[in-house]
Design an enzyme around this catalytic site. Structure first.
Site, PDB file in Angstrom:
ATOM      1  N   GLY A  81       7.423   3.481  -9.992  1.00  0.00           N
ATOM      2  CA  GLY A  81       6.725   2.194  -9.926  1.00  0.00           C
ATOM      3  C   GLY A  81       5.215   2.327  -9.945  1.00  0.00           C
ATOM      4  O   GLY A  81       4.658   3.327  -9.493  1.00  0.00           O
ATOM      5  N   ARG A 145      11.533   5.716 -14.878  1.00  0.00           N
ATOM      6  CA  ARG A 145      12.278   6.140 -13.694  1.00  0.00           C
ATOM      7  C   ARG A 145      13.327   7.212 -13.997  1.00  0.00           C
ATOM      8  O   ARG A 145      14.084   7.603 -13.109  1.00  0.00           O
ATOM      9  CB  ARG A 145      12.940   4.932 -13.022  1.00  0.00           C
ATOM     10  N   ASP A 175       8.057  10.235  -3.460  1.00  0.00           N
ATOM     11  CA  ASP A 175       8.759  11.363  -2.836  1.00  0.00           C
ATOM     12  C   ASP A 175       9.806  11.979  -3.768  1.00  0.00           C
ATOM     13  O   ASP A 175       9.852  13.203  -3.923  1.00  0.00           O
ATOM     14  CB  ASP A 175       9.371  10.952  -1.481  1.00  0.00           C
ATOM     15  N   ASP A 176      10.586  11.139  -4.443  1.00  0.00           N
ATOM     16  CA  ASP A 176      11.596  11.678  -5.358  1.00  0.00           C
ATOM     17  C   ASP A 176      10.951  12.443  -6.519  1.00  0.00           C
ATOM     18  O   ASP A 176      11.414  13.526  -6.894  1.00  0.00           O
ATOM     19  CB  ASP A 176      12.440  10.538  -5.956  1.00  0.00           C
ATOM     20  N   LYS A 202       1.865   9.400  -4.954  1.00  0.00           N
ATOM     21  CA  LYS A 202       1.723   7.997  -5.345  1.00  0.00           C
ATOM     22  C   LYS A 202       2.804   7.155  -4.712  1.00  0.00           C
ATOM     23  O   LYS A 202       3.955   7.577  -4.693  1.00  0.00           O
ATOM     24  CB  LYS A 202       1.852   7.890  -6.864  1.00  0.00           C
ATOM     25  N   THR A 203       2.503   6.013  -4.191  1.00  0.00           N
ATOM     26  CA  THR A 203       3.437   4.933  -3.903  1.00  0.00           C
ATOM     27  C   THR A 203       2.755   3.885  -3.049  1.00  0.00           C
ATOM     28  O   THR A 203       2.137   4.213  -2.035  1.00  0.00           O
ATOM     29  CB  THR A 203       4.750   5.362  -3.213  1.00  0.00           C
ATOM     30  N   ILE A 204       2.860   2.632  -3.476  1.00  0.00           N
ATOM     31  CA  ILE A 204       2.310   1.542  -2.661  1.00  0.00           C
ATOM     32  C   ILE A 204       3.061   1.436  -1.343  1.00  0.00           C
ATOM     33  O   ILE A 204       2.553   0.884  -0.385  1.00  0.00           O
ATOM     34  CB  ILE A 204       2.365   0.177  -3.379  1.00  0.00           C
ATOM     35  N   ASP A 205       4.296   1.953  -1.299  1.00  0.00           N
ATOM     36  CA  ASP A 205       5.139   1.772  -0.108  1.00  0.00           C
ATOM     37  C   ASP A 205       4.617   2.529   1.116  1.00  0.00           C
ATOM     38  O   ASP A 205       5.004   2.238   2.234  1.00  0.00           O
ATOM     39  CB  ASP A 205       6.571   2.232  -0.397  1.00  0.00           C
ATOM     40  N   LYS A 242       1.698 -28.142   8.808  1.00  0.00           N
ATOM     41  CA  LYS A 242       3.051 -28.678   8.689  1.00  0.00           C
ATOM     42  C   LYS A 242       4.114 -27.712   8.173  1.00  0.00           C
ATOM     43  O   LYS A 242       5.282 -28.066   8.154  1.00  0.00           O
ATOM     44  CB  LYS A 242       3.050 -29.946   7.839  1.00  0.00           C
ATOM     45  N   TYR A 243       3.727 -26.520   7.741  1.00  0.00           N
ATOM     46  CA  TYR A 243       4.735 -25.595   7.210  1.00  0.00           C
ATOM     47  C   TYR A 243       4.745 -24.251   7.924  1.00  0.00           C
ATOM     48  O   TYR A 243       3.701 -23.718   8.290  1.00  0.00           O
ATOM     49  CB  TYR A 243       4.478 -25.292   5.728  1.00  0.00           C
ATOM     50  N   TYR A 425       4.877  -7.673  -7.090  1.00  0.00           N
ATOM     51  CA  TYR A 425       4.290  -7.423  -8.411  1.00  0.00           C
ATOM     52  C   TYR A 425       2.812  -7.821  -8.457  1.00  0.00           C
ATOM     53  O   TYR A 425       2.079  -7.338  -9.311  1.00  0.00           O
ATOM     54  CB  TYR A 425       5.077  -8.184  -9.483  1.00  0.00           C
ATOM     55  N   GLU A 426       2.400  -8.670  -7.529  1.00  0.00           N
ATOM     56  CA  GLU A 426       1.019  -9.130  -7.494  1.00  0.00           C
ATOM     57  C   GLU A 426       0.040  -8.010  -7.143  1.00  0.00           C
ATOM     58  O   GLU A 426      -1.154  -8.106  -7.423  1.00  0.00           O
ATOM     59  CB  GLU A 426       0.866 -10.251  -6.446  1.00  0.00           C
TER      60      GLU A 426
END
Lengths: 553, 553
Positions: A81, A145, A175-176, A202-205, A242-243, A425-426
């Site tokens: 990703g 991938r 990691d993979d 690398k990874t945003i996670d 209100k939300y 995705y943003e």
């Protein structure tokens, strides 16, 4: 090509390097430490990596060194990703190669690891590189991938590397992918070649980190982008009053993104999957906890709020994990009969009849939409697609039902109107923050230095990241050092250990010390959009997670 | 209060003013033009506004003037949905008042127009104002959607104004709120008071504009925030090369936001509701057009893309508008019987039996989820809640079905995997862009000048916005000048005419001249996050819509 004014301005940005790297190549020397061991299962890992196990940690320092300035031909792959900064790893690597020897070449394999196996490639030149400096995305060569797993695939990779006359391959991945890089390094040695392999974290996670890898690149930019949006929505919630907004955040299994976003924005609720698993919480418990926050705020006249939900939550709820596992089994076992059932009601009835008592109860308690997702949305292997489950909507529906019950019993007098969001995705392809731009450029430059010093099976490492870039420490960590044995598809495999949120770590402790206050009161924090220019305290700060983890070190 | 580093930095930002306003109050003079007429229905509008009709356009220029520097007491209301810059209208108004006379006071009514009717208020001081300079949101005093409509409500507003001894009320709102402001101005005069009313043009939707109002505030920041996200998603799509992203954008009826976002980012598809209505397109036509773009790109090997969908689309598709109108009628007429139908199938069958033939056909062609939304999600008046319909998911489902048919017929060989997004709340409370920060501060400052020059029933106006702020022209436009008569709830009412996208306007023409290229090729444009510091071409540009509409003027 038309480009935006920001992109044009970002081309001019010169990423910062650690001081030791910011000099002539001949003035950089490598320092090697003692032999290392893997984090666990040393004997097994060692037996699987006879050629590369035990290598020393490498650190680059100022001083006359033996960094090769011979022409090199290096291949590079983007794997998995997208994460902001991937392009700068490549530009840093390219600049290092060209600085040492203008005859060196960088080969980009297209579309991820399959490009290496299929020898589908481009050779970078200045024009190509300059068009991608400090930009987001992986579109420079694409990603993929596909994994290098079978004997044929390893042989194909070696074949390409030989045909290309490569000196080294750089694998930019999570990691993979880096586990794959370690196996490839070993394979190349085992086949009597000198082709080196260097990984880049690398990874945003944020789940590829350990004592020597302070953070994976992309995490900083992605979570700041999500925090911008969360802060904006908070301001909206606090203006309109209100939300409730339930916001699911990417991050796969680990909750690092949700935790950092919580530290950045101070939501009323943030669920951390690792805590749910540790405390063996049921779905109903989670629902009740959220409903209690809604009620408490409503009692204070505030019928609005913000809840952050990590993407991987479902699999960390023990009873849901069991339910999903049972469903996978029964759907596989009775696949044909199941396919003959045409109505959802018949399918649900059949499923309930086959599930264990507890799982049947859990399943029946779920809203219809979620039961449908569990039964119908299966991947090509027939498994429930957990990542597609709209956890944020599930929680809204169940919290709403519980509050309606409480209202009927006279135990809730407020209103609960909720909206769902999912951010992922943003943020994966945003222009990298200055931190990520500097960090990735340094990682790429360091990858070149590791290659030019003859090392293989290393992960490019830049440390001391809570300090200004000039004080960063560049080097390399043997990939085998981060490995242990884990079961994958029924077999024990050597893998890089995934870093989940640690409940005794400083970031979680900070969060848990504040969350009761944030739940009851409105302490929203508005980080705003990532800034690339302006005061350093606005533009050049690392994540709170990084600062907390590094504090005192 | 803890605040973010960006918020701290933004406190220091000094918004730019038009040159004529950037001097001593005594050196600003008002120039009044000829009497004006309403845009249509002059006789009727005139008869409804006997006291305020026909006032001249006002422009502020440098020179000795008669701007009052007596102490004033002014009230201010935020009305309707949030838009970035609302806080700066208030700070500009406050600074103008205090500059002229430090004894002047600004009263903020809480929670929108109801705060004026209920006399629920705060009095601003420096500390309160300084905590909100250049920030997003309406949380400084909150907003609300209550309207001042009945005789009792007008009387209550007057009562508060008298009790507060107000010299003037400033209403920050959209077209409806400013129509209200015009009525209030007339009412105050009709009741023999000198209390003035000034409106300020707010709405992210961009539909409050005309010859004299070049843009409403907030549009710039909101659409740039959405464009940041769309650009990021485009880069992701172009990196991963496997998803179509269907992105719905806020904006109510008008498609200004979708159009500007398209100009900013170059999507493969952008639907403009006004064109759909003009060309009387059916839902199936729209679906087929999108599917054709998907197929064309797939033939080029690109199984990914971006489609922008305006929030108000459904109501602009003639057959859907008819269907919804028929459903509203039949659900109102047969409400009780309908409530006895327990299953969705029975409800759908009943609806189909009562609809006209064409509407029944359209209804039956819709995916189940959408049919459910049409029948079940009704507002308190029993009407279908069009804004809740997931148009982006509807289109994904229908495009997917059509492509599957084509595939079965051998007319499509690609893949179509799509993800849905909805952006709205993400942008309404962002930190205002420099443009919006400057524009709103100037609008607030101008509102003060209109008051201090004794004018009422005016909309604060700042023009020449495609030029640097120093060349902006500040003044006031009589609210009645923008009015015409329209049917509302069965009665003819004077209202400010809503500005929809004009198909012969420069922005739409620019879009329609490019869209075929953008559809087939990948021309994505990545604006990135809003920048507040850095090069002027990055930080200080107005929207493309504004530039195109102003070009040649």
């Amino acid at each position: 090509m038309e480009i935006s004014s920001l992109q044009k301005a970002r081309y001019e940005y010169q990423p910062k390097l650690p001081a030791a790297l910011d000099s002539a190549i001949s003035d950089i020397r490598v320092e090697l430490g003692d032999p290392t061991e893997s984090v666990a299962d040393q004997d097994q890992v060692k037996s699987l990596f006879p050629h590369s196990y035990g290598a020393p940690i490498a650190v680059f320092a100022s001083g006359k060194g033996k960094t090769s300035q011979n022409p090199l031909r290096v291949g590079v792959i983007l794997s998995g990703g997208q994460a902001p900064g991937g392009h700068n790893v490549i530009t840093g690597l390219y600049d290092g190669l060209k600085k040492a020897n203008s005859q060196s070449n960088l080969v980009g394999f297209l579309g991820g690891p399959s490009g290496l196996m299929d020898n589908d490639f481009i050779v970078f030149d200045d024009a190509k590189i300059d068009a991608f400096r400090n930009t987001g995305g992986f579109d420079i060569i694409g990603s993929g991938r596909t994994k290098i797993e079978t004997d044929e695939q390893f042989a194909a990779a070696l074949n390409t590397a030989k045909e290309q006359k490569l000196d080294a391959v750089v694998v930019i991945g999570g990691d993979d992918s880096n586990t794959n890089a370690a196996l490839l390094a070993e394979y190349f040695k085992d086949n009597g070649t000198d082709i080196q392999v260097i990984g880049v974290p690398k990874t945003i996670d944020g789940d590829l980190k350990n004592e020597y890898i302070e953070t994976s690149f992309g995490f900083d930019t992605a979570v700041k982008t999500y925090s911008e949006l969360i802060g904006n929505i908070m301001r909206d919630a606090n203006s309109a009053k209100k939300y409730w907004h339930f916001i699911k955040l990417m991050g796969r299994s680990a909750s690092h993104i949700a935790l950092e976003a919580a530290l950045q924005t101070h939501p009323n609720v943030a669920i951390i999957s690792e805590e749910v698993a540790e405390k063996k919480k049921s779905l109903n418990q989670i629902v009740e906890e959220i409903a209690n926050v809604v009620r408490h705020r409503s009692d204070n006249g505030e019928n609005f709020g913000i809840a952050l939900i990590p993407e991987g939550l479902i699999e960390f709820i023990p009873e849901m994990k069991t339910l999903i596992s049972e469903l996978n089994d029964l759907l596989a076992h009775d696949e044909k009969y199941f396919a003959t059932l045409k109505s959802f009601e018949d399918q649900a009835e059949f499923a309930v009849s086959k599930l264990s008592d507890h799982s049947a109860k859990v399943f029946s308690s779920l809203p219809r939409g979620i039961r449908q997702q569990l039964l119908l949305d299966r991947d090509p292997h027939g498994n429930v697609q957990v990542s597609l489950i709209d956890t944020e909507k599930l929680l809204i529906e169940m919290v709403g039902e519980l509050l309606a019950q409480w209202k009927a019993q006279g135990n809730f007098s407020g209103s609960f109107k909720a909206l769902a969001h999912f951010f992922g995705y943003e943020g994966r392809c945003a222009f990298p923050s200055n931190f990520d731009a500097d960090y990735t450029y340094s990682l790429g430059y360091t990858a070149f230095l590791l290659i030019a010093n003859g090392l293989t099976g290393y992960l490019s490492s830049v440390r001391n990241l809570d300090k200004p870039a000039s004080e960063w420490v560049a080097g390399g960590i043997p990939l085998t050092m981060m490995m242990n044995m884990e079961q994958r598809h029924g077999k024990m495999k050597p893998v890089i250990r995934k870093a989940l949120v640690e409940l005794d770590g400083a970031p979680f402790k900070e969060f848990s010390s504040k969350r009761d206050d944030w739940a009851k009161n409105t302490r929203y924090f508005f980080p705003g959009a990532i800034q690339y220019y302006g005061p350093a305290e606005v533009c050049d700060q690392p994540t709170i997670t990084l600062k907390l983890e590094r504090s005192g070190k």
